[in-house]
Structures are given as C-alpha cells and as structure tokens.
Design an enzyme around this catalytic site. Structure first.
Site: not given
Ligand code: 26Q
Length: 817
Positions: A363, A555, A561, A667
């Site tokens: 992602h 967002k 962003k 959306k």
């Molecule tokens: C990882 C390790 C330690 C702590 C937190 C994390 C962590 C948590 C959440 C790393 C990343 C995330 C979330 C990422 C995210 O939401 N990415 C989004 O995913 C969407 C669905 O595919 C995309 O539409 C977005 O573009 C993307 O930013």
C-alpha cells in the site's frame, strides 16, 4: 436507504418488534418504559444479529459440504465504523425496523447515532479491509477476516486552541452487541527464549523453541452480512489474555504486584491500535502485536483445515491467505515454523505450500513506511523465526547463485537482511519472497512498484507483481451515506442499480443532459449540504451558506497529501478576495478534517495552521461571506458519511507518485463531487473513465516529479520568485499575520517550503491556482457543472469493491466457482 419493500409487510414489522422487545427484556433486562435510548440501540442490534446468525450457520455448513476454498484476510486494521445500518440494510430490514420501532415510539434514525464507531484502523488501508469484508460477503466468497480486537481504537481528536489533542477512545464502554466471545477458541502465542537443536528418534535434526513467555489469544467473532443477505462471513479478532497459571503462581508466592504486572504486560498487546499510518522506529510492542495475531490466526486456520481435510498437503488448494501490507508478513516465517517444526514437513515442501498459499498487497512506496525490524530485536523476541528468515535468505541467495547470478549489488538488494546502520529484516522482501502474488492498489502504483522498491525482485520474479485497483463498497458509501441520491437513481435506473451498479450506472449518462433530472440532483445535493451546515453550526458554531461551493479535503494529515497546498490556496484566495474587488468571486467553503499521528509534529502544525486561517478568515468582515474555512474535529467513518454527500469539490492533490491509490477520491466522485487532483494513484484511472473534461487535473506528473528529484536541481526559490501570489502568501505566514499570539509559529514551515520543498508544493502552486480558477468558472456555469457532476456518478461504477474483490478472487485466490 429504503429497501425493496416500500411498504413493509405488517407480519415482518410485528415480528421485528417482538424480537426487539424480547431482547430488551431478556438480554438488556429493561422494559420499554424504563429503557434508555442506548438500551434500545442494544436491543435492536441484538435482534438484528439474530437474523444474521441463521444465514451464518447455513453458510458454514455449505462451505464444509462443498469443500469451498476459504480466503483469509489478515490485517492489523479494520476501520469498520457503525454496523447497524449496514446490517439492517443488507438484510433488507431497514424499513421494517424503522416501522417496528415507530410502533413503540422509538426513532431508528436517532438511536443509530448512539452506536460508537469501531475505529480499529488509521485510514485508507483499514477502511479498505472493511469494504473488502462487505464485498466478499456480497459476492459469496467464503472469507475470514483476522485481526486484533483493540480495546482502544484510533484516538479521538479534540481541537484545543487550534491544536490537535489525542484522547483515549473507548468504544467498548457499553459492550459490543455485534460480537460473540469464543472463550473456547484460544491459542497460546509465545515470545522470547531460545532454540535448541536435537536429533529425533528417526535421526532427523529438529529445532526446539523454548519460549520465555506465553500469552493466550482469545477469539471474538463479528458476523458480516453481504448485500441482500447473500452470505455471512466472520471477522475474527483476537484479544490477548495472560495465562492464568502464570500469574496465579506468582500471586500465591506473595508477589502480588509482580503478578499484576505480568498480566498487564500480556494484555497490553491488544490494548491499543498504533495511531501512525507509517512506520516509526521499530517498536517492540508493535512487533508483538504483529506476531500475536498472525500466530493465532495461522494456528486457527491450520486447525480448521486439518479438521476438514486431514492433510496439509492441499493447503493452497483450499486456503488463500492475503497479507494486508507487510504488517502480517511475519506469517511467512510463522507458517514455515508451523509446517516444519510442528507438523514435521520437509523444508522444501513447506516452502512450496507457503508460497502458494500466501499473497501480499503493498500500500505504499514511501521509504519511511517500509517496515523493517532490527535483527537484534527479532532475535530476542522471535529467535526461531530469525533462524527461519536466515534460512529462507540463504536458500534464496544460493538459488540465484546457482542460476549464475553473482552481481553483488543485485544480491544485496534482494536480500532479506539490510546491512549497514545496524542489520535489519526487510519485511517487504520477506512478504515478496514468501508470496505467489504481490499486488499494488492502482495501475500507477503497481507500475512504480515494479520500477522502484521492487525492481530487482521483479526482475527475478516477473510474474508475481500484479495490479488490483482499489474500490469502495457502494452499500455504505452510496446507499447508506446518501439515501436521497440512491432513491433518485432507483427512480431513473430501477432497482438494478442497487445490485449491479457497474452495469447500471452508465445508463445514467443520458440524464446528465436532462435539465429536469439535474434539478433533482441539485436538490438532493442541497439537502445534504444543509444537513452538513447544521452539523457545522452545532459543533463549531460557524454558519455556512449551503449555496456556496463546498470544497473538501478530508483524510489523514500527511505532508505528501499536501493539505498545505490547499491552505496556501486558501490564504491566496483570502488575500485576493480582500484586494481584487473587480473580480467576481464565487462563495466558497473550505472544509478540512483529518487526524495527524501523535508524534508527527509537522502534521500537527498543519492542523494548527488550518485553524489559525479559519479564525482569521471567518472573522474578517471584508471577506463579505465569500469564504469560510472549517476544520471539523475527529474525522472518522461516520463523519465521512455526512461530509462526502455534501461535497461539490473533492481535493485529491498529493505529490504525484506518492498516494498509492486513495479511496475517498472514489467516494466523492460516486456521490457526484468533481475532483481537483494530480495524476496520482487511482486519480489516473478515474480520469480515464470520468474524462479529463469532467475533472480538474493539474500539476507535475509522477514522471516529472521523478525527473526533478533525480536531477536534484529543483529549487523552490525560483518557483516562489516567479509567483508573486505565492510569495505574498508565504510572506504573510512568515510575518505572523495568522499567528499574532506567536508570530514566529510558521517561520520554520515557510523555511522548509523555501529551502527543502520535499513535496513540491511550490512547484505546483501556480498550476493549482489556475485549476481552482477553472473550478470557479465551471461552477458559475451552473448547468455545465451539474452535467459534469452527474457524469461523475454515472462513470464511477467500476470503482466498486465488488469489482476489486472479483479480481482478487479470480486472479489471486481462485476462490470463485
Ligand atoms: C506500520 C508499522 C508501525 C506502525 C504503523 C504502521 C502503519 C500503519 C498503517 C503503516 C501504514 C499504515 C496505513 C497505510 C495506509 O492507509 N495506506 C493507504 O492505503 C490505501 C488503501 O490501499 C490507499 O488508498 C492509500 O493511498 C494509502 O496511503
């Protein structure tokens, strides 16, 4: 939304009323006279859950009988929101429930708001998992979601004096009527200790892990029902509990505090969701969370598989495990450990089963968000897994050498271990090697995966990377969020639009040219805007003009962003409205919402700036009501459901190449907002379908961004010098116009933009300004604007998560007959 039966059948209404009253009496323990609104919510939710259970048990029996392949979706996040309307509407019970409750003088639409959001996710990735669960149930894919039952979901955001403050979120305070606790479904998950090598009776070398610490994972199941009750799947979330023997022993020995501390340490694993959406320095608790839920989930699914099929050799034929980002990627090592150490399969066989069963979704390409764990931490917490990772690496590198590949740089780049600044395990490479499919979430993102983070692995395994462009569930984001628009679509397209919007929505196109239809569309939008204005009035005491252009960016707050770009435009617009009296400015409302990671200082400063700008602009009489700025606190799924239908303009303005897909873009377009955006993520595919003439695309492309970065000659000073408008905005910020209480507040921020503009805000500013003028131009040509808005709705059918899931099920999981 009102469902099929416009006049609910009296029998069904009576039956629902009786069911609710029974729950109120026998599960809540109240009678109708003394019940609080919350008691009613609980009774309705419990009654609704009963309807799901019948389908659920039937489905499980059918899966077993037909030996259907099961999909396991492993995710540390499920950003679900509320479930009451989702469930009622998918069961076809919404109007029935509304009528049944009216008979006892209860307003369903009021008690709906008493349900707390299940906010077990940060943003896009977690919301995607929730949309996928609903689509899998709709398409009849037998699926199990696996995750953690966090006691506290994402923090509640309060805005105090313009600054974000995080407050603990307590969604379980009144219990959770949707879940079934399964105290009998419990697995031991271990950490630490050491590994010894022994030779068994057959003369085989075996590795025995003697862990130092063990916790229990207890299952909680939430049923997820698909559209029209198509099927019901389970979301199984794990709660961490201490092993009783352990703390009792200490307690009995007199170490009362020690016993309690032990329990707290074990149970802290499922205490709280990590509130960051990109990796921060590898935190031990995070790794414990990752391994905890992966280990419990794999043990659970292997047990289910063995009890149904009595061999593990057909695992890939009967099970597909999807890893939602690298967060569950320790599954590669854990599955190998379970197969080799516990089920005694030979290494090569185990590896074949592992790769054929696992698949991984990426992602993000942001380097700071690519997970890696220090080898020393991994070794201490998961010593056997570290051995396995080294072994996978050795086999892998040996195989490459055997193919004649000796290029040192290549071997170093595809290795699981990163050398230098302390050795670390690269979780992306581990997930890649351990999976037969690696997918990106939009066409552009997938292409960039091939060209950047995974270039070398892609060269070695050219078949593995594939694209699955994200989607959204129309049940929540159209039917529930926007019942008025849904009703309008049903009137003109028939009820088929509810079932197969991908085929039916395009039939809306001719209506874009019909003034009578546009009028209805406009009326419906106005209703949503009036409702949002009322919400803003109530929460912020700011009065909005519902006839102004609602320009929305909601967002997570992130530099890439570029909420800052939007704020610079807001300030520029403010200055222009005050100074350029000859221009006719269209009244506009800038709406912002979003949370910043607690430790992300720059993001928090951007929130403060939004609030500083809002205060200034909203209180300046010379603006003459032409501009209002609103920062709505505590953005979550429920707030999104109120905001999105009321938006005229959707801001999707990330630095090209940085937003993997985006899903709010879809959306908004579905609900008829026009997009102003860069050619990033899924915006690219949206523009191909919606048409560039119905969007406002501006700015550098991903390729141009890349060229600038590589040439290393980008200099925002030149961009600022060339743009008097931008220069004036930056001057105002720097001089403290918006922060009279602390004039230096934004000096650092302006310096960053001037000397180190990493997200190319200045480079895109003029293009963005011009695109915004085109927005106003079209907005003034009322009928043309609304024609484009209708076309946005008509052409967004492809972005349904049903389409996305069909692609996963066909290409990756082989799970649809
Ligand atoms: C990882 C390790 C330690 C702590 C937190 C994390 C962590 C948590 C959440 C790393 C990343 C995330 C979330 C990422 C995210 O939401 N990415 C989004 O995913 C969407 C669905 O595919 C995309 O539409 C977005 O573009 C993307 O930013």
């Amino acid at each position: 939304m009102s469902d099929e039966t416009l006049t609910p059948i009296p029998d069904q209404v009576a039956a629902f009323r009786v069911a609710v009253l029974a729950k109120l009496a026998y599960s809540v323990g109240k009678d109708a006279e003394h019940a609080t609104e919350h008691d009613w919510f609980e009774a309705v939710a419990l009654a609704t859950r009963d309807y799901m259970v019948d389908f659920w048990l039937d489905d499980e029996r059918r899966t077993q009988r037909k030996k259907q392949k099961r999909v396991y979706y492993l995710s540390l996040e499920f950003l679900i929101g509320r479930l009451l309307f989702d469930s009622l509407s998918n069961l076809g019970l919404l109007d029935i429930a509304r009528a049944a409750l009216a008979e006892v003088d209860v307003d369903l639409d009021r008690i709906r708001t008493l349900e707390p959001d299940a906010a077990l996710g940060n943003g896009g990735l977690g919301r995607l998992a929730a949309c996928f669960m609903e689509s899998m149930a709709t398409l009849g894919v037998t699926a199990h979601g696996y995750g953690i039952r966090y006691e506290h979901g994402l923090f509640r955001q309060a805005i105090v004096d313009g600054w974000q403050q995080e407050q603990t979120e307590t969604w379980l305070d009144f219990g959770n009527p949707w879940e079934f606790e399964r105290p009998e479904v419990v697995y031991a998950v271990s950490f630490g200790g050491s590994v010894t090598s022994i030779t068994d009776a057959q003369g085989h070398q075996r590795q025995i892990w003697q862990p130092a610490e063990t916790v229990r994972a207890v299952a909680y199941d939430t049923p997820v029902v698909g559209w029209r009750g198509a099927s019901v799947n389970a979301l199984r979330l794990w709660r961490a509990r201490a092993t009783e023997e352990l703390h009792l022993e200490r307690f009995n020995a007199g170490d009362h505090l020690g016993a309690v501390a032990e329990v707290a340490r074990a149970e802290s694993i499922s205490r709280v969701l990590y509130p960051a959406d990109s990796t921060e320095a590898g935190q031990e608790l995070r790794l414990r969370q990752e391994y905890f839920f992966v280990s419990a989930s794999l043990k659970d699914l292997l047990r289910r598989h063995l009890s149904q099929h009595s061999t593990l050799l057909n695992l890939p034929q009967q099970a597909a495990i999807q890893l939602n980002d690298t967060h569950p990627s320790i599954a590669v090592a854990e599955l190998m450990r379970l197969l080799v150490d516990e089920h005694e399969l030979p290494w090569d066989k185990a590896w074949e089963l592992t790769v054929n069963t696992l698949s991984y979704t990426n992602h993000t390409l942001l380097p700071e968000a690519l997970e890696s764990w220090p080898v020393s931490l991994m070794e201490r917490l998961l010593p056997r897994h570290m051995q396995i990772i080294y072994l996978i690496n050795a086999h892998h590198i040996d195989a490459l050498r055997a193919q004649g590949l000796h290029d040192f740089d290549l071997l170093r780049s595809v290795s699981l271990i990163e050398e230098g600044n302390g050795r670390r395990v690269r979780m992306g490479n581990l997930a890649f090697l351990g999976s037969h499919s690696i997918n990106g979430v939009s066409a552009l993102h997938t292409q960039l995966m091939r060209e950047t983070v995974f270039t070398d692995l892609h060269r070695l395994y050219p078949q593995r990377i594939n694209n699955k462009t994200n989607g959204i569930t129309f049940r929540r984001w159209l039917h529930q969020a926007n019942p008025a628009l849904t009703q309008l679509l049903r009137e003109h397209l028939g009820d088929g639009v509810l079932d197969s919007p991908e085929e039916t929505l395009p039939q809306l196109e001719p209506f874009a040219d019909k003034a009578a239809f546009r009028k209805r569309f406009i009326e419906q939008r106005r209703q949503s805007k009036v409702a949002l204005a009322a919400l803003v009035q109530e929460r912020l005491n700011i009065t909005l003009n519902p006839d102004a252009l609602f320009d929305v960016q909601v967002k997570r707050i992130h530099e890439y962003k570029r909420q800052l770009l939007n704020l610079l435009h807001t300030v520029a617009l403010y200055q222009a409205i005050r100074a350029e009296h000859t221009t006719e400015w269209a009244p506009r409302v800038k709406i912002f919402a979003g949370k910043a990671a607690a430790s992300y200082h720059q993001a928090k400063l951007i929130i403060k700036l939004a609030n500083d700008v809002a205060r200034m602009v909203n209180n300046d009489p010379t603006v003459r009501g032409l501009l209002k700025v609103v920062f709505l606190p505590n953005y979550n799924v429920s707030l999104a459901e109120s905001i999105i239908p009321a938006a005229d303009l959707s801001e999707q303005i990330s630095t090209a190449g940085m937003e993997a897909s985006g899903t709010s873009n879809m959306k908004f377009a579905l609900n008829g907002a026009l997009t102003i955006g860069t050619l990033d993520g899924a915006n690219v595919e949206m523009s191909e379908r919606i048409g560039l003439e119905n969007m406002f695309i501006f700015g550098l492309t991903a390729q141009q961004v890349n060229v600038r970065k590589r040439a290393n000659d980008y200099n925002s000073e030149a961009a600022i010098a060339a743009s008097p408008r931008l220069a004036e905005v930056l001057l105002a910020l720097r001089s403290g116009v918006f922060s009279p209480d602390d004039p230096a507040r934004y000096v650092g921020l302006v310096d960053e933009l001037t000397w180190n503009d990493r997200f190319l805000v200045c480079a895109d500013f003029d293009a963005y300004w011009d695109a915004q003028r085109q927005v106003e131009n079209l907005w003034r040509q009322h009928q043309r604007w609304w024609r484009a808005a209708v076309l946005n709705t008509a052409r967004t059918g492809w972005f349904s998560s049903d389409r996305t899931i069909r692609e996963y099920a066909t290409d990756i999981w082989h799970a649809l007959e």
